[in-house]
Write an enzyme that holds these catalytic residues in place. Sequence first.
Site, mmCIF file in Angstrom:
data_model
loop_
_atom_site.group_PDB
_atom_site.id
_atom_site.type_symbol
_atom_site.label_atom_id
_atom_site.label_comp_id
_atom_site.label_asym_id
_atom_site.label_seq_id
_atom_site.Cartn_x
_atom_site.Cartn_y
_atom_site.Cartn_z
ATOM 1 N N ARG A 88 0.684 -1.041 -0.038
ATOM 2 C CA ARG A 88 0.065 0.031 0.051
ATOM 3 C C ARG A 88 0.653 1.162 -0.229
ATOM 4 O O ARG A 88 0.407 2.385 -0.608
ATOM 5 C CB ARG A 88 -0.817 0.034 1.372
ATOM 6 C CG ARG A 88 -2.273 0.637 0.998
ATOM 7 C CD ARG A 88 -3.134 0.576 2.541
ATOM 8 N NE ARG A 88 -2.995 -0.617 3.063
ATOM 9 C CZ ARG A 88 -3.958 -1.445 2.749
ATOM 10 N NH1 ARG A 88 -4.845 -1.322 2.034
ATOM 11 N NH2 ARG A 88 -3.794 -2.690 3.539
ATOM 12 N N TYR A 89 1.980 1.265 0.557
ATOM 13 C CA TYR A 89 2.965 2.340 0.496
ATOM 14 C C TYR A 89 4.342 1.777 0.229
ATOM 15 O O TYR A 89 4.597 0.852 0.129
ATOM 16 C CB TYR A 89 3.145 2.755 2.301
ATOM 17 C CG TYR A 89 1.793 3.059 2.963
ATOM 18 C CD1 TYR A 89 1.508 4.278 2.877
ATOM 19 C CD2 TYR A 89 1.259 2.212 3.702
ATOM 20 C CE1 TYR A 89 0.284 4.813 3.590
ATOM 21 C CE2 TYR A 89 0.198 2.547 4.683
ATOM 22 C CZ TYR A 89 -0.433 3.892 4.604
ATOM 23 O OH TYR A 89 -1.479 4.017 5.289
ATOM 24 N N ARG A 92 7.148 -0.113 2.513
ATOM 25 C CA ARG A 92 6.648 -1.226 3.436
ATOM 26 C C ARG A 92 5.665 -2.166 2.913
ATOM 27 O O ARG A 92 4.883 -1.621 2.343
ATOM 28 C CB ARG A 92 6.333 -0.769 4.848
ATOM 29 C CG ARG A 92 5.183 0.218 4.824
ATOM 30 C CD ARG A 92 5.238 1.188 5.960
ATOM 31 N NE ARG A 92 4.259 1.902 6.243
ATOM 32 C CZ ARG A 92 4.210 3.217 5.555
ATOM 33 N NH1 ARG A 92 5.224 3.527 4.835
ATOM 34 N NH2 ARG A 92 3.263 4.256 5.888
ATOM 35 N N CYS A 101 -6.261 -17.652 13.370
ATOM 36 C CA CYS A 101 -5.962 -16.876 14.557
ATOM 37 C C CYS A 101 -6.077 -17.770 15.856
ATOM 38 O O CYS A 101 -6.848 -18.591 15.779
ATOM 39 C CB CYS A 101 -6.823 -15.613 14.601
ATOM 40 S SG CYS A 101 -6.731 -14.474 13.446
ATOM 41 N N CYS A 105 -12.003 -12.173 16.860
ATOM 42 C CA CYS A 105 -12.634 -10.873 17.295
ATOM 43 C C CYS A 105 -13.993 -10.677 16.259
ATOM 44 O O CYS A 105 -13.916 -10.823 15.185
ATOM 45 C CB CYS A 105 -11.667 -9.583 17.115
ATOM 46 S SG CYS A 105 -9.759 -9.908 17.894
ATOM 47 N N CYS A 108 -13.636 -7.846 13.533
ATOM 48 C CA CYS A 108 -12.433 -8.131 12.655
ATOM 49 C C CYS A 108 -12.724 -7.670 11.246
ATOM 50 O O CYS A 108 -13.674 -7.947 10.692
ATOM 51 C CB CYS A 108 -11.873 -9.464 12.588
ATOM 52 S SG CYS A 108 -10.501 -9.884 11.538
ATOM 53 N N ARG A 110 -10.776 -8.333 8.816
ATOM 54 C CA ARG A 110 -10.584 -9.387 7.764
ATOM 55 C C ARG A 110 -11.334 -10.821 7.979
ATOM 56 O O ARG A 110 -11.005 -11.829 7.638
ATOM 57 C CB ARG A 110 -9.171 -9.699 7.867
ATOM 58 C CG ARG A 110 -7.953 -8.833 7.305
ATOM 59 C CD ARG A 110 -6.768 -9.225 7.046
ATOM 60 N NE ARG A 110 -6.014 -8.091 6.328
ATOM 61 C CZ ARG A 110 -4.807 -7.411 7.102
ATOM 62 N NH1 ARG A 110 -4.578 -8.073 8.256
ATOM 63 N NH2 ARG A 110 -4.023 -6.463 6.403
ATOM 64 N N ASP A 271 -13.393 -0.614 11.212
ATOM 65 C CA ASP A 271 -13.596 -0.645 9.843
ATOM 66 C C ASP A 271 -14.830 -1.144 9.451
ATOM 67 O O ASP A 271 -15.738 -1.621 10.254
ATOM 68 C CB ASP A 271 -12.460 -1.544 9.162
ATOM 69 C CG ASP A 271 -11.086 -1.191 9.508
ATOM 70 O OD1 ASP A 271 -10.821 0.162 8.983
ATOM 71 O OD2 ASP A 271 -10.264 -1.832 10.057
ATOM 72 N N ASP A 308 -8.545 3.480 8.582
ATOM 73 C CA ASP A 308 -8.279 2.858 7.312
ATOM 74 C C ASP A 308 -9.202 3.359 6.196
ATOM 75 O O ASP A 308 -10.356 3.004 6.148
ATOM 76 C CB ASP A 308 -8.075 1.430 7.348
ATOM 77 C CG ASP A 308 -6.574 1.120 7.310
ATOM 78 O OD1 ASP A 308 -5.806 1.511 6.425
ATOM 79 O OD2 ASP A 308 -6.190 0.285 8.504
ATOM 80 N N LYS A 315 -3.841 4.828 5.617
ATOM 81 C CA LYS A 315 -4.466 5.419 6.887
ATOM 82 C C LYS A 315 -4.459 6.963 7.140
ATOM 83 O O LYS A 315 -3.576 7.390 6.279
ATOM 84 C CB LYS A 315 -3.770 4.896 8.247
ATOM 85 C CG LYS A 315 -3.914 3.494 8.557
ATOM 86 C CD LYS A 315 -2.839 2.900 9.679
ATOM 87 C CE LYS A 315 -3.206 1.449 9.745
ATOM 88 N NZ LYS A 315 -2.702 0.647 8.799
#
Length: 345
Positions: A88-89, A92, A101, A105, A108, A110, A271, A308, A315
């Site tokens: 995205r950047y 990185r 996981c 959560c 979440c 994702r 999100d 985001d 972000k």
Amino acid sequence: MRGLSVKSVADLKAARLVAPDVALDEVAERYAIGITPAVLDLIDPDDPGDPIARQFVPSADELTTTPEERADPIGDLARSPVEGIVHRYPDRVLLKAVHVCPVYCRFCFRREMVGPQGLGTLTAAQLDAAIGYIADRPEIWEVILTGGDPLVLSPRRLRDLMERLAGIQHVKIVRFHTRVPVVEPERIDDEMVAALTASGKTTYLAVHANHPRELTAAAKAGFDRMLAGGIALISQSVLLKGVNDDVETLAALMRGFVENRIRPYYLHHPDLAPGTGHFRVGIEEGQRLVQALRGRISGLCQPVYVLDIPGGYGKADIGAASITGADGCFTVQDWQGEEHEYWSE
């Protein structure tokens, strides 16, 4: 059920986390369930508003999807040049080696990708291609291991991965984003710490916790072990209705991080993941909470309140001048100066 993991609706009922007559089969078919013994020990089953339970115990509210919600709310797929990489950047990349996981959560972002029926673990060929992508791009300074949760991998597999990154000279920083130190603290042993630092690069680890009760003595022992091993710790939290959307709880959480030598980093606005509307606070309310922290707690304890931007635009600091608007209609500016509409309840 104490001491055992919760992975099904039947397990939830046996642990007294939901009433026997509550129907959650449709939720369980759509989204994974996972609660570790460490998390189970934190939940008060007699408190209907328990902030730990709210994060991990499914509810029928997850079947309600609002028009603005999307399966890929932060645009991972739009920025994925090869399987397992999100770029995205310029300097990185995210490396998503696994989509499993230890806990799932309920908020979440994702949630459509993780779990037993999610995208799974990268194959050997896919991992080779992802490492090759990083090696071929000298502008990549940092690799961020996320998922899923990268620390569900065994120390042996993590060591192998880190040793492969060690051979890429232009990568200087390796960062992990994980819930494990809080939800499965027994995994943070000397072998795990050695694996996380095997690259010889500078290693950062972002600890995900949303409520001060998550910072237990067992979690602290893991933090201390990682710090002693040379791993720098930062935090990430999500602003969640009914969990931490009051200034006292946020202040205690951020102080708890600092007391454990964890630098407060990101406080995420929730999100637009499907079925998560019951967790979202309004942006203006979030801004008021973050502003209230300014005079209440030390500057050491101040997180950056970020959104985001949907679509994969990165972000934005929405505690600052990156966002304007009111009454649910906003304009948010990404890191390249482009403006995007954002709708919030």
